[in-house]
Scaffold this motif. Structure first.
Motif, short mmCIF file in Angstrom:
data_model
loop_
_atom_site.label_atom_id
_atom_site.label_comp_id
_atom_site.label_asym_id
_atom_site.label_seq_id
_atom_site.Cartn_x
_atom_site.Cartn_y
_atom_site.Cartn_z
N LYS A 70 18.23 16.97 16.82
CA LYS A 70 16.84 16.68 16.64
C LYS A 70 16.19 15.98 17.83
O LYS A 70 16.91 14.93 18.45
CB LYS A 70 16.51 15.51 15.39
CG LYS A 70 15.00 15.27 15.10
CD LYS A 70 14.82 14.78 13.80
CE LYS A 70 13.45 14.80 13.60
NZ LYS A 70 12.54 15.94 13.03
N GLU B 170 10.54 17.57 24.13
CA GLU B 170 11.06 18.72 23.72
C GLU B 170 11.01 19.85 25.17
O GLU B 170 11.97 20.64 25.23
CB GLU B 170 10.09 19.60 22.73
CG GLU B 170 10.59 19.16 21.32
CD GLU B 170 9.69 20.20 20.31
OE1 GLU B 170 10.31 20.98 19.93
OE2 GLU B 170 8.65 19.49 19.82
N VAL C 45 14.39 21.79 26.14
CA VAL C 45 14.44 22.96 26.07
C VAL C 45 14.95 23.53 27.58
O VAL C 45 15.66 24.64 27.71
CB VAL C 45 13.06 23.73 25.68
CG1 VAL C 45 13.01 25.40 25.86
CG2 VAL C 45 13.04 23.50 24.20
N CYS D 255 18.61 28.25 19.97
CA CYS D 255 17.46 28.47 19.09
C CYS D 255 16.77 27.49 18.57
O CYS D 255 17.26 26.32 18.14
CB CYS D 255 17.67 29.68 18.08
SG CYS D 255 18.63 28.95 16.83
N LYS D 256 15.46 27.43 18.16
CA LYS D 256 14.59 26.43 17.54
C LYS D 256 14.85 26.79 15.96
O LYS D 256 15.06 27.81 15.47
CB LYS D 256 13.24 26.69 17.82
CG LYS D 256 12.22 25.93 16.91
CD LYS D 256 11.89 24.48 17.64
CE LYS D 256 10.92 23.86 16.95
NZ LYS D 256 11.31 23.18 15.69
N SER E 266 13.49 27.12 12.70
CA SER E 266 12.69 27.65 11.84
C SER E 266 11.83 26.56 10.90
O SER E 266 12.82 26.26 10.28
CB SER E 266 12.42 28.88 11.50
OG SER E 266 11.36 29.39 10.95
N ASP F 57 10.25 20.48 12.51
CA ASP F 57 9.87 19.98 13.75
C ASP F 57 10.93 19.26 14.65
O ASP F 57 11.87 18.70 14.18
CB ASP F 57 8.82 18.95 13.44
CG ASP F 57 7.50 19.55 12.98
OD1 ASP F 57 7.26 20.52 13.22
OD2 ASP F 57 6.82 18.57 12.35
N ASN F 58 10.95 19.80 15.97
CA ASN F 58 12.02 19.08 16.94
C ASN F 58 13.50 19.37 16.72
O ASN F 58 13.98 18.60 17.30
CB ASN F 58 11.62 17.81 17.18
CG ASN F 58 10.19 17.35 17.39
OD1 ASN F 58 9.50 18.06 17.83
ND2 ASN F 58 9.79 16.13 17.21
N GLU F 59 13.71 20.33 15.92
CA GLU F 59 15.13 20.74 15.39
C GLU F 59 15.49 22.02 16.17
O GLU F 59 14.74 22.90 16.14
CB GLU F 59 15.42 20.46 14.16
CG GLU F 59 15.49 19.30 13.78
CD GLU F 59 16.08 18.88 12.49
OE1 GLU F 59 17.08 19.61 12.13
OE2 GLU F 59 15.66 17.92 11.80
N TYR F 60 16.71 21.93 17.00
CA TYR F 60 17.44 23.01 17.76
C TYR F 60 18.70 23.14 17.38
O TYR F 60 19.37 22.28 16.81
CB TYR F 60 17.06 23.01 19.09
CG TYR F 60 15.89 22.87 19.68
CD1 TYR F 60 15.10 24.15 20.22
CD2 TYR F 60 14.99 21.56 19.47
CE1 TYR F 60 13.81 24.09 20.35
CE2 TYR F 60 13.46 21.64 19.90
CZ TYR F 60 13.09 22.89 20.36
OH TYR F 60 11.60 22.75 20.77
#
Length: 90
Positions: A9, A15, A19, A41-42, A44, A47-50
């Motif tokens: 997060k 971000e 990224v 990847c992001k 889906s 918010d703000n999690e990858y």
């Protein structure tokens, strides 16, 4: 083979920095000889999690990766950008 899953997060407002560092890390990591796959990847709908999903030939392959300059550089950026991280390997 070793699979690593990392979910993070990112702090609001950071971000773009995160990224950019993550994309650079992916590009360099995919060139490592013992890397099988390295994806980012992001998440889906969150918010703000990858996440990262990595596959390495062995645990020693992952250790080499974690000692690489591109990993060390990305980690320095990540430390400023992240609220939390969770990882798992099998």
């Amino acid at each position: 083979m070793l699979t690593v899953f990392v979910r993070v997060k990112v702090k609001p407002g950071l971000e773009e920095d995160y990224v950019a560092a993550a994309k650079a890390l992916v590009k360099s990591s995919r060139k490592e000889l013992e890397n099988i796959t390295y994806d980012f990847c992001k998440i889906s709908g969150v918010d703000n999690e990858y996440c990262f999903v990595e596959r390495w030939e062995s645990h020693s392959s992952l250790e080499k990766h974690m000692a690489s300059q591109h990993y060390i550089d990305a980690k320095a950026v990540f430390e400023d950008c992240l609220l939390y991280t969770s990882d798992a390997a099998d």
